[in-house]
Write a protein that holds these residues in place. Structure first.
Motif, short mmCIF file in Angstrom:
data_model
loop_
_atom_site.label_atom_id
_atom_site.label_comp_id
_atom_site.label_asym_id
_atom_site.label_seq_id
_atom_site.Cartn_x
_atom_site.Cartn_y
_atom_site.Cartn_z
N GLY A 80 0.80 -1.23 0.00
CA GLY A 80 0.00 0.00 0.00
C GLY A 80 0.83 1.27 0.00
N ARG A 81 2.14 1.15 0.25
CA ARG A 81 3.01 2.32 0.28
C ARG A 81 4.07 2.27 -0.82
N PHE A 82 4.52 1.09 -1.16
CA PHE A 82 5.57 0.92 -2.18
C PHE A 82 4.97 0.34 -3.46
N THR A 83 5.54 0.74 -4.59
CA THR A 83 5.12 0.21 -5.88
C THR A 83 6.36 -0.16 -6.70
N ILE A 84 6.42 -1.41 -7.12
CA ILE A 84 7.53 -1.87 -7.95
C ILE A 84 7.09 -1.86 -9.40
N SER A 85 8.02 -1.49 -10.29
CA SER A 85 7.72 -1.49 -11.71
C SER A 85 8.99 -1.80 -12.50
N LYS A 86 8.78 -2.25 -13.73
CA LYS A 86 9.91 -2.62 -14.57
C LYS A 86 9.67 -2.09 -15.97
N ASP A 87 10.68 -1.42 -16.53
CA ASP A 87 10.64 -0.94 -17.90
C ASP A 87 11.69 -1.73 -18.68
#
Length: 119
Positions: A65-72
């Motif tokens: 709910g506080r962190f968001t992981i993403s990959k490009d």
């Protein structure tokens, strides 16, 4: 071989935000899962967030709910957006990549970036 380099760490007040980035290079075609781990002083390294090759993300309960992981994949960059930071988020954050280049999973790690959250 896979090379990983983190950036974006620093000092922030509680409630603030930081965005970590991990630039990965080398034999990237065999990477499956990637994740962010963290290690606080005197504690063991723990998983914060992971993203699969299919794009599915999972989080530790402490950061959900506080962190968001993403990959490009086009930019070979893994990111971690951290909001509502707490002093207990203070740790060295490590980027991790799991590679199947040799038929069995092999982990690669970046050198880490320090995140310090002041109260």
């Amino acid at each position: 071989q896979v090379q990983l380099v983190e950036s974006g760490g620093g000092l922030v007040q509680a409630g603030g935000s930081l965005r970590l980035s991990c630039l990965f290079s080398g034999d990237t075609g065999y990477i499956s899962d990637m994740g962010w781990y963290r290690q606080a002083p005197g504690k063991e390294r723990e998983l914060a967030a992971v993203i699969t090759s299919a794009g599915s993300a999972n989080y530790a309960d402490s950061v959900k709910g506080r962190f968001t992981i993403s990959k490009d994949s086009a930019k070979n960059t893994l990111s971690l957006q951290m909001n509502s930071l707490k002093p207990e988020d203070t740790a060295v954050y490590y980027c991790n990549a799991e590679s199947w280049r040799y038929g069995t999973p092999r982990d690669y790690w970046g050198p880490g970036t320090q995140v310090t959250v002041s109260s």
